[in-house]
Design an enzyme around this catalytic site. Structure first.
Site: not given
Length: 720
Positions: A361, A447, A475
């Site tokens: 990244k 979640e 969610r």
């Protein structure tokens, strides 16, 4: 271009690059050093001596910091078809120019940088091998798709990204036919790609469906549900697992000192993807199905373990889910990516394939590589140093007020713990963790699990604060209903980014939390009008120990309250509020404005405008949607000819609860005029929060105009 490969002369160019790297003492192609260094390339690729094609040097950054980078090759590319005839050297040069162009553009706009820097080579390889929009590429999450956007006809609009009327910061079907699926929330790509693959098969088509999912997104349970279903259906589809080792994965890598990619691994990955090998495997599968079950089991294990010897025991997880696993390979080695993707695409086999690539990244931009968050989400920054623009001094963000007030509560009660779903920075839980490192639980992008995990903590007498963005708590809603509300467990929900969220747009808008939380029995539902109220509501939720509670708060900074005057200690310890009681902020007689949450501020501004126009307005800060302060609302309804509720939330929220009460009390049977002001019944796209609020019709001038209309006075307001 089906089955496009980099031809022999191009391969020679790459081999020359590898030979040069060995001569210079660098590690050969495919090693861990290559994954984190120059990928075995240097001046031999035509970028000039000493300049790596997959990195932007400080000298290069300095040379074009004012006028931007030279991009002669990228300037010839408007759509993916324009790169199909590029040779290996040109593809590498394209990667170089894309990386430079991205750094230069996002420096002026802000946005998601690190994720897209990490997939430059992958984006080029995908568009070189596959043919969008016929072939479907689903990015999970969409913020890693900036390079994809540049390559698919949107480069000239990248300067508008995340701005009003500009490009979305995520993939968006309405924006381009090359965006196969919108993705602002994670872990959805495999489900979507599988649905597209099944739809393709039912229509007798033969295009490819590719899900590109990050190692963070794959922690979401939905990804595994989709892989389980894909393995069962045995549909042809491709999953590219983009592993940047920022989130733990069930592979042989621990993200520490172990080298994740080696030259042998890269070579064997190509062997695994080889067409003849996979087709032979399919034939063998057909033959063994005719044999006794015990022999079938033995032969499948031979195949599984043989491939496990090649690529590591972790591959058996994906094999058990029904995927043919390939990898891991260096996600910055363009030749390997093209070779393997080409083999996968052209091999005549049946079933899903998972290609595991290892990337870095922030790749190629030193400030991003050096940053702890890899410059994931950034404001405008200096391209040479990566230094981001800082907001002017003033009140802290609501997020930080929440985190610090929770810390103050935890100092006084050892039972207080925090739970979040891979959003330690966004929710402020990292600040809490700095003080209480053993009292924070990051559950990953999960979640549903976060909510039920918090419910379990509450069962054991702890005081869990579940900090989840309003949009992401959606969610875990079934768990809020069944595991928390139904059992009346004292879980506390801190719903950050409630209401309009600006540049993140519709995918992250917290429009629905008041509606879906206040509909639940037992739930206490609150919203602060300023940072002092937020601090008090943190204290209130901690004090409520006989039922669940929640409070919402907006993106952005506080309004500058004198916290000491509000009875708040230096370490931001608040005082519990009386549950279900609002407060009058301003007294009047002609109209009552009942604000919920940060809309109270707009009500106060509107009241001042009404006073100038000759109308006297009462402003009530409701504080609670559930339980409502019915006594105060009843009084306002009886003492004022008109009542207006204002909230930065959807239809069905606070205004609906007030209307329900007024109707049942018979207060709407007479002369009372009632108007609820909510977000419109549509999604509001990205832009500044002020632009969004104006579009929604929830600014002070809109409230003023509504009140004047109820009073029978039509007065124009500038700008409306």
């Amino acid at each position: 271009m089906k089955g496009a490969t980099i031809g022999q002369p191009r391969a020679l160019s790459l081999r020359a690059g590898r030979k040069f790297s060995r001569a210079s003492g660098r590690t050969a192609r495919g090693t861990c050093a290559a994954a984190n260094g120059t990928n075995g390339t240097n001046g031999a690729n035509g970028n000039g001596a000493g300049q790596a094609w997959d990195k932007i040097s400080l000298d290069e950054l300095d040379a074009w910091k004012n006028d931007g980078p030279p991009t002669p090759l990228l300037d010839t590319v408007n759509y993916p078809v324009h790169i199909k005839n590029f040779n290996a050297s040109q593809l590498k040069q394209l990667c170089k120019e894309l990386r430079a162009d991205l750094i230069h553009t996002v420096a002026k706009t802000g946005g998601h940088l690190g994720s897209s820097l990490g997939v430059v080579e992958l984006s080029v390889a995908l568009h070189y091998v596959f043919n969008t929009p016929d072939d479907k590429i689903i990015w999970d999450v969409g913020h890693q798709a900036y390079i994809h956007k540049i390559l698919t006809g949107r480069r000239d609009k990248m300067s508008t990204i995340r701005q009003s009327g500009g490009l979305s910061g995520f993939t968006k079907r309405a924006e381009s036919p090359h965006d196969a699926f919108g993705a602002g929330h994670s872990s959805t790509s495999i489900s979507a790609a599988l649905g597209m693959a099944v739809g393709r098969d039912r229509k007798n088509r033969n295009n490819s469906c590719i899900a590109v999912i990050g190692d963070g997104a794959i922690t979401g349970g939905m990804a595994y549900e989709a892989m389980n279903h894909a393995g069962f259906l045995d549909s042809n589809m491709i999953v590219v697992l983009n592993d940047n080792q920022q989130v733990s994965l069930p592979t042989q890598y621990n993200g520490k000192n172990q080298e994740p990619v080696g030259a042998l691994s890269g070579t064997l990955a190509r062997l695994q993807s080889n067409r003849q090998l996979r087709e032979l495997r399919e034939i063998a599968k057909g033959v063994t199905k005719q044999l006794p079950e015990s022999i079938q089991t033995a032969t499948s294990k031979i195949d599984e373990y043989a491939r496990g010897m090649i690529s590591g025991s972790g591959s058996t997880l994906f094999e058990e889910l029904g995927f043919y696993y390939i990898g891991p390979i260096d996600g910055h080695n363009l030749q390997d990516l093209v070779d393997v993707l080409t083999e996968i695409r052209t091999t005549e086999t049946v079933g899903p394939v998972l290609l595991h690539i290892v990337t870095e990244k922030g790749r190629g931009y030193l400030p991003a590589e050096s940053a702890s968050d890899k410059m994931h989400g950034v404001t405008k920054y200096d391209t040479l140093t990566g230094q981001q623009a800082k907001a002017s001094a003033g009140p802290m963000s609501y997020t930080n007020y929440f985190a610090d007030s929770l810390t103050a509560e935890a100092k006084r009660d050892s039972r207080v713990v925090g739970v979040h779903a891979a959003m330690g920075g966004g929710t402020g839980m990292n600040r809490f963790e700095n003080v209480f490192p053993d009292r924070v639980y990051d559950v990953g992008i999960a979640e549903q699990h976060a909510v039920t995990f918090a419910a379990g903590l509450a069962c054991e007498g702890l005081i869990p604060m579940c900090a989840i963005y309003s949009t992401f708590l959606q969610r875990g809603y079934d768990q809020v209903v069944h595991d928390v509300s139904l059992q009346n467990l004292p879980v506390r929900f801190a719903m950050d980014r409630a209401g309009l969220v600006g540049a993140d747009g519709a995918t992250h808008c917290g429009a629905f939390d008041t509606t879906y939380m206040a509909s639940l029995p037992n739930m206490v539902v609150m919203a602060p009008s300023n940072e002092a109220e937020l601090i008090h509501m943190v204290a209130t939720s901690i004090a409520i120990d006989d039922r669940p509670s929640c409070f919402r708060f907006p993106r952005g900074n506080g309004i500058g309250m004198d916290l000491a005057a509000e009875g708040i200690t230096d370490d931001l310890k608040g005082t519990p509020l009386e549950v279900g009681k609002g407060v009058i902020r301003r007294e009047g007689k002609d109209v009552a404005l009942i604000g919920y949450g940060n809309s109270v501020g707009e009500c106060m501004k509107a009241a001042a405008m009404l006073e100038d126009a000759g109308l006297s307005a009462t402003v009530m800060d409701a504080r609670f949607c559930k339980p409502l302060d019915t006594e105060m609302i009843r009084r306002l309804a009886k003492e004022h000819p008109a009542v207006i509720t204002v909230e930065e939330g959807s239809i069905g929220g606070f205004g609906s609860h007030v209307c329900q009460f007024l109707a049942l009390e018979g207060l709407l049977d007479g002369q009372l005029k009632f108007r609820p002001m909510t977000l419109p019944d549509r999604y509001i796209e990205h832009g500044s929060q002020q632009d969004q609020l104006d579009e929604a019709g929830l600014t002070a001038p809109h409230i003023f105009r509504t009140a004047m209309s109820l009073a029978g006075k039509m007065v124009g307001v500038a700008g409306m």
